[in-house]
Design an enzyme around this catalytic site. Structure first.
Site, PDB file in Angstrom:
ATOM      1  N   GLN A   1      11.319  96.370  82.090  1.00 33.89           N
ATOM      2  CA  GLN A   1      11.147  97.419  81.088  1.00 33.89           C
ATOM      3  C   GLN A   1      10.017  97.062  80.122  1.00 33.89           C
ATOM      4  O   GLN A   1      10.060  96.006  79.485  1.00 33.89           O
ATOM      5  CB  GLN A   1      12.455  97.575  80.307  1.00 33.89           C
ATOM      6  CG  GLN A   1      12.425  98.671  79.256  1.00 33.89           C
ATOM      7  CD  GLN A   1      13.649  98.620  78.360  1.00 33.89           C
ATOM      8  OE1 GLN A   1      14.057  97.576  77.898  1.00 33.89           O
ATOM      9  NE2 GLN A   1      14.249  99.780  78.126  1.00 33.89           N
ATOM     10  N   GLY A   2       9.035  97.928  80.015  1.00 33.96           N
ATOM     11  CA  GLY A   2       7.943  97.692  79.071  1.00 33.96           C
ATOM     12  C   GLY A   2       8.053  98.622  77.880  1.00 33.96           C
ATOM     13  O   GLY A   2       7.308  99.610  77.800  1.00 33.96           O
TER      14      GLY A   2
ATOM     15  N   SER B   1       9.416  97.421  74.143  1.00 35.71           N
ATOM     16  CA  SER B   1       9.131  96.762  72.861  1.00 35.71           C
ATOM     17  C   SER B   1       7.741  96.149  72.833  1.00 35.71           C
ATOM     18  O   SER B   1       7.222  95.700  73.857  1.00 35.71           O
ATOM     19  CB  SER B   1      10.141  95.638  72.610  1.00 35.71           C
ATOM     20  OG  SER B   1      11.407  96.163  72.425  1.00 35.71           O
TER      21      SER B   1
ATOM     22  N   GLU C   1      23.717 105.522  79.096  1.00 33.62           N
ATOM     23  CA  GLU C   1      24.792 104.680  79.570  1.00 33.62           C
ATOM     24  C   GLU C   1      25.995 104.743  78.651  1.00 33.62           C
ATOM     25  O   GLU C   1      25.894 104.506  77.464  1.00 33.62           O
ATOM     26  CB  GLU C   1      24.265 103.237  79.667  1.00 33.62           C
ATOM     27  CG  GLU C   1      25.036 102.425  80.658  1.00 33.62           C
ATOM     28  CD  GLU C   1      25.403 103.212  81.923  1.00 33.62           C
ATOM     29  OE1 GLU C   1      26.474 103.850  81.934  1.00 33.62           O
ATOM     30  OE2 GLU C   1      24.620 103.211  82.884  1.00 33.62           O
TER      31      GLU C   1
ATOM     32  N   SER D   1      19.831  96.583  67.941  1.00 30.91           N
ATOM     33  CA  SER D   1      20.580  95.572  67.186  1.00 30.91           C
ATOM     34  C   SER D   1      21.822  96.201  66.557  1.00 30.91           C
ATOM     35  O   SER D   1      21.936  97.419  66.462  1.00 30.91           O
ATOM     36  CB  SER D   1      19.706  94.998  66.084  1.00 30.91           C
ATOM     37  OG  SER D   1      19.502  95.974  65.078  1.00 30.91           O
TER      38      SER D   1
ATOM     39  N   GLU E   1      22.534  96.281  63.584  1.00 42.80           N
ATOM     40  CA  GLU E   1      22.131  97.045  62.399  1.00 42.80           C
ATOM     41  C   GLU E   1      21.736  98.470  62.812  1.00 42.80           C
ATOM     42  O   GLU E   1      22.087  99.439  62.146  1.00 42.80           O
ATOM     43  CB  GLU E   1      20.956  96.363  61.687  1.00 42.80           C
ATOM     44  CG  GLU E   1      21.337  95.064  60.985  1.00 42.80           C
ATOM     45  CD  GLU E   1      21.635  93.919  61.946  1.00 42.80           C
ATOM     46  OE1 GLU E   1      20.929  93.790  62.969  1.00 42.80           O
ATOM     47  OE2 GLU E   1      22.588  93.158  61.700  1.00 42.80           O
TER      48      GLU E   1
END
Lengths: 369, 391, 369, 391
Positions: free
Chosen positions: B126-127, B129, B245, B376, B378
């Site tokens: 997966q590209g 971030s 998902e 995350s 958060e």
């Protein structure tokens, strides 16, 4: 009552801090930097707690705390607590005059590195030996069994070994280069070295004139625990500083992370944890310095420091995000080392159990007496 | 309201359990049960076993290998895999790029990629971030500029999980730098990692292992037919992918497996003959964790049993948040059970320190990632506060 | 497997919710509203779990959960769990045919209010009696001793009393208006009524043909615990809703509180707690409905619900700030009531101990079998 | 570094302990030890005993009753009071308005108010918070308009603690509505609560008691010589007042007293003859709390021992934050020790339910205020983050 360092103590702190700035790479197969060890010896740091007549500086637990804290700040891998405070402390407390003169002097000069071989697999942190046995023969004592994990066991030049004599645990001195001693060394998770040491009819001499009783371990563990907690305190200081610095500079959604209150409030809680840890570490060192007779002091210190270490270590990575997971960035190493320190010399559960025992017989502690 | 599985689902569960415990080799499953690191070969081999039996991509469209199962069945399938210690189908293939291609790709793309993706003949990474676009993904700066029948890609991705083992990458790239909002002007591009100009640099992690990578692009030329769907609509596809998902979001089965292991460890006799579980404090900690995990499992079942559509559900944020907390709690428990044996990281097979204890801290450290990667905790709290509570 | 209500269940929920909207003031010396009790009877809610041949509705634990949850949402002080689920459940499980016919029918009609008098001062939540003794005389049984705190003990029209017969705890039925029964009533912290009940040679009849064994308490406690947890779930739902509403509307520093991430993230954590509680409550009710034979189910439910209740109750006040401390505002009452529920029918520690016991003999629970 | 008290401080501690345990009546101290509610009379009587002995306002200037003690001595004084169960000097008088008048008041104001304030002949209350100015105090809207030699006050204050027992109020009022910043244009006014136009309305709290009040002002006329210091500088005085206290911020002694009580309760035999403290889990909880309290006490001692100036110290925020957490933890512990006896709130003296158990939940509920009043824990975290960490 005073919680400040005097001028000499500040000078010691600054000198150690300065010295630690100039570090070479640590040889991976050694786990610490022998050159740094020599420099620490030259500065007098390795003989700090020992009396002057055996080549020491005659300083006290406050100075040991100061040094340990500085070592912790830079995650110095040198075996200061293990060799100087713990093994050195045992020799100073229980060794014979001759052992004082030879072993401590050599330790202070950086020429000898005594290490306690006490831990055995599948045990907790008590003072007993389980599978290592000492036998008295006509040629003197011999030792059989396996100690593991022994931190810095591979580089040790002198081993202090706890072993069963009948049902009693006693302490012996073993030369690791003698036949019958096999050392297998490997890395700990925080990049230091640890050994499995197998003794097969290994020649041993008593620590002290007769082999010292395991009860001397109790005091030595208390001293080492407080020094280790000082080391953890130094590491926590830097872990929080680093995290705060990251929150100030790292941007997300176009603003620095320090604009996110959910993060800054957690940093504030980390600060509270840090200051609580600082308070108990200083308390512990002062108790040692003043001969306070509460045997639970080290447990009080270690319980609080373990809680703070886990809290700060976990939050430091979380507040960093992904970068905190990388080996390249420093913060994860702090968490890693703090985790190791949590599980050395008794974890929170172990020390809490000591504090909980006998609560029906004693009052809630009154620190000011 | 009904707790019991229907007869059909109970039979389904039994079938799954039988398959996973008999058709996936014991040695493979022991790797997971003992917490050892997985190899590329094991993951490929297992996914091919699953794919052959129609168990690799059951949530895909039926014509591409899907099974038309209910969400509950998919939940059961996933939990039984986890509990049996089966390496689950590679998420990048099965849950990420596959559904995107199946939903938005051209027919040619489907034919070209879906069978190979389901069978892990292509290993995708997966590209998404970038160094300055993590939680704030829409700030990404990798560009793709059209040049004839090709896109020319320049930029850098990071946190590319298992990129060092990957064949191809699916990549978010900025194709319209002048779009009024940063979420616009992004496209979804597929390309071969062996293309000239691609450099993959593994990042060492704090547990000593390698899982994530930096991936650099320098004038990488990508055929135009490898752009999925419409140009500049990549953000929509990424949202579809990330919200796709709802099964396996909370790693309940995996955590339960680990808690079972922890219990067995705590029952092994210590050097003095005692067991750690005899300590009421440790037993209480187990009981607490067991119960928290049960509450999470029931919540995951509620989400699975009560939804049949495939739309993203903010309830997934609860599962992710709570699931990673418990996952981390159990790794922490194992370190505490190991005690000072946890220092014996490199002891190896000759040691009396059990191997699970040797691995306990690296595993603990490794799983600190769980609350960071994939949105995350958060971010999950922010989603719950805004999407569910309207704050 | 299904976690949704059917049409009838939704209708029941809406009907109860509608009914509870029209409440009169609660008479302070009664602790609940007798008019509401009558209305609940008229709706059939009081006879919900009992079989139709004794005047009940023959519904099950799911319906009981639905009703309890609605009562919890409005902090209804009526003794639904105590009288219908617990006392009624005991009579249904252990009563004689005659007791079924008389006591349950009257309960369903709202004309009788049976209450279990079991708690004694300085005890935990087990099934034993300590200081209350039953004696068999030629005239039948008599009871001596003191029960306290007995929730709704003052308004009870029938008392089920646990008492020692030798070393066994057995259950008896006592008419509280008979001589030898003294009731002193006072308020609980959450504004309900509770009594100290002293028995002096009070006439008693066995529950059942021979006095039922305390083992029947176990099942009845399990049912009542799950119903009580449903009530707590309803209260937590509203506590969170109220808190979220407050964060949206209340301004500080010129912006709504909902702009402060440190607060909204904590609200998100409350939501997680709420949903975990919802999951276990529904699980518990379904287990009862399907006769699942795990005796620990109620403990699982109560442990999670107690954790959630404390978390949500404390945070709800904190996120409100000062206004949350006032009697005038509703939120504090929710925290208050949740605190009472936490300490009824076993607290988190009690239930965790049950779950921890025997962990060496059983595997980690597998909910799907 | 030195842990032991100096000989002088040790003697000082002994003197304090002796005074508090012999000169303050046992019945008064039992009220606190048993967690019963204090009356106005007991507070006045105690403060007058203390004042007579020079122990009510030791931190004031010496000419007005101060003692010139070190901060450590003040800490010892405060802790010994708490541990002995002595009602501490009324904070509004001793720690709030007194120091402000002593620092900023005119000579006439000092002579008029300070002796009466030290002796609690005047009971002061604080008029700071308003319905829309709580944490955001500077938004206050109560106005004072000059009319000849008087100020005319209109508006409303709230959360005025013990206002129902007060004689006078010190009040922040807006005297310049046109000031460029909301912190400017505020003045610090003193007035008699029996003045026409003042209405005090007690607010019932969730524990059933009354502690705080709403105070309404309708054209209350206040003589101009009751304005402290300079007009429009009231915000500075309020900041001085709020930051003035570094002793007693963390209620260590009071919490320790409560923990001691909890231990005694947990040692009282239950109906079956057992004691709760015999449960390893409860003992562990005690040990944990005891240790957390010790760490806090040491931190309070560090703050006290290492400062001699009177400036506000952000370290006070740690003490407030952590101090209230532990204060609340111990009230929570007492409820849990009480178990179902905690439901017997109104049982009274005739009951076998011990009276501490009867009061356990009201006390627990009451102390939820501790993390809200006087700068909520959220405010304390913000202060720590900004003032100490620079975030």
């Amino acid at each position: 009552m005073e919680f400040t360092f005097d001028t000499e103590q500040i000078a010691l702190r600054d000198a150690v801090r300065g010295l630690l700035r100039s570090r070479d790479d640590v040889p991976a197969d050694q786990g610490f930097d022998p050159a740094m060890w020599t420099k620490l010896a030259a500065m007098g740091v390795l003989g700090l707690p020992f009396s002057e007549d055996v080549g020491g500086m005659g300083a006290g637990p406050i100075e040991v705390m100061i040094v340990a804290q500085e070592l912790g700040r830079v995650l110095a891998p040198e075996p200061y607590v293990d060799s100087v405070v713990l093994a050195g402390g045992l020799i100073a407390a229980a060794g014979s005059d001759e052992q004082h003169a030879t072993l401590l002097a050599a330790l202070a000069e950086g020429e000898s590195q005594p290490i306690l071989a006490h831990a055995e697999p599948r045990t907790r942190w008590g003072t007993d030996a389980y599978g290592v046995v000492a036998t008295s023969t006509t040629d003197g004592w011999t030792i059989d069994g396996t100690k593991e994990p022994v931190l810095y066991g591979d580089s040790a030049t002198v081993l202090l070994v706890s072993a069963l004599v009948g049902e009693q645990t006693k302490l012996f001195v073993v030369d690791p280069d003698e036949p019958g001693v096999t050392r297998t060394a490997y890395a700990t998770h925080d990049g230091r070295r640890v050994a499995r040491i197998t003794f097969t009819k290994a020649a041993a001499t008593p620590l002290g004139d007769a082999p010292a009783d395991s009860s001397v371990l109790k005091d030595a563990f208390a001293q080492a625990t407080i020094a280790l907690c000082a080391e953890a305190l130094g590491a926590m200081e830097v872990a929080l500083d680093t995290t705060v610095g990251y929150l100030k500079t790292r941007k997300q959604f176009g603003v620095p992370l320090s604009k996110f209150q959910a993060l800054t409030h957690r940093a504030a809680d980390m600060y509270v944890s840090l200051e609580l840890a600082r308070s108990v570490v200083q308390y512990g060192a002062m108790c040692l310095a003043e001969g306070v007779e509460d045997p639970l002091v080290a447990s009080r210190v270690k319980l609080q420091v373990s809680r703070s270490a886990r809290h700060i270590g976990q939050e430091a990575i979380q507040l960093h995000g992904g970068i905190g997971m990388t080996d390249e960035y420093t913060i994860g190493h702090y968490t890693n080392r703090l985790t190791a320190m949590e599980h050395s010399l008794g974890d929170a559960t172990f020390h809490r159990a000591r504090l909980a025992q006998g609560l029906d017989q004693r009052e809630i502690v009154d620190l000011l007496g | 309201m009904r707790l019991r599985l229907s007869a059909e689902d109970a039979a389904f569960q039994q079938d799954m359990r039988t398959f996973f415990t008999t058709q996936v080799p014991q040695e493979t499953r022991d790797v997971i049960a003992h917490g050892k690191p997985l190899t590329r070969e094991l993951i490929v081999e297992t996914m091919q076993i699953l794919n052959k039996a129609g168990l690799a991509v059951p949530h895909w469209p039926i014509e591409w290998g899907g099974r038309g199962w209910t969400t509950l069945q998919r939940h059961i399938w996933h939990e039984e895999m986890d509990l049996a210690g089966v390496p689950t189908p590679l998420a990048f293939n099965a849950s990420m790029v596959g559904p995107v291609i199946a939903q938005f790709g051209s027919h040619e793309q489907k034919q070209r990629f879906l069978p190979a993706t389901a069978n892990l003949d292509i290993w995708w990474c997966q590209g998404f971030s970038e160094p300055d676009a993590g939680s704030d993904l829409a700030s990404l700066r990798t560009t793709a500029v059209r040049d004839g029948n090709e896109w020319v890609v320049n930029g850098q991705k990071t946190w590319t999980t298992l990129g060092q083992w990957a064949d191809w990458i699916f990549c978010l790239v900025r194709t319209d730098p002048d779009a009024p909002k940063k979420q616009q002007g992004i496209s979804f591009l597929l390309f071969d990692l062996t293309s000239p100009g691609v450099t993959v640099r593994p990042i060492k992690l704090i547990d000593g292992g390698y899982e994530v990578n930096e991936v650099f692009f320098e004038n990488v030329r990508v055929p135009a037919d490898q752009l999925v769907g419409e140009e500049n609509r990549g953000w929509d596809y990424a949202k579809f992918l990330l919200g796709n998902e709802r099964v396996g979001v909370a790693p309940v089965g995996a955590t339960k497996l680990r808690l079972r292991t922890a219990r067995e460890r705590a029952l092994e006799p210590m050097a003095d003959g005692s067991t750690l579980l005899a300590d009421p404090l440790l037993a209480a900690r187990f009981a607490e964790l067991e119960n928290e995990l049960a509450a999470l499992e029931l919540t995951a079942l509620r989400v699975a049993a009560d939804s049949s559509d495939g739309r993203p559900d903010p309830a997934s944020s609860i599962l992710k948040l709570r699931g990673t907390q418990l996952q981390q709690d159990v790794t922490e428990l194992l370190v505490d059970i190991a005690g000072h044996d946890s220092l014996a990281t490199g002891a190896g097979e000759d040691s009396d320190v059990p191997s699970w204890a040797q691995r306990s801290v690296p595993t603990y450290l490794n799983y600190r990632k769980a609350s960071i990667y994939g949105g995350s905790n958060e971010i999950q709290r922010t989603i719950i506060a805004s999407s569910i509570l309207g704050l």
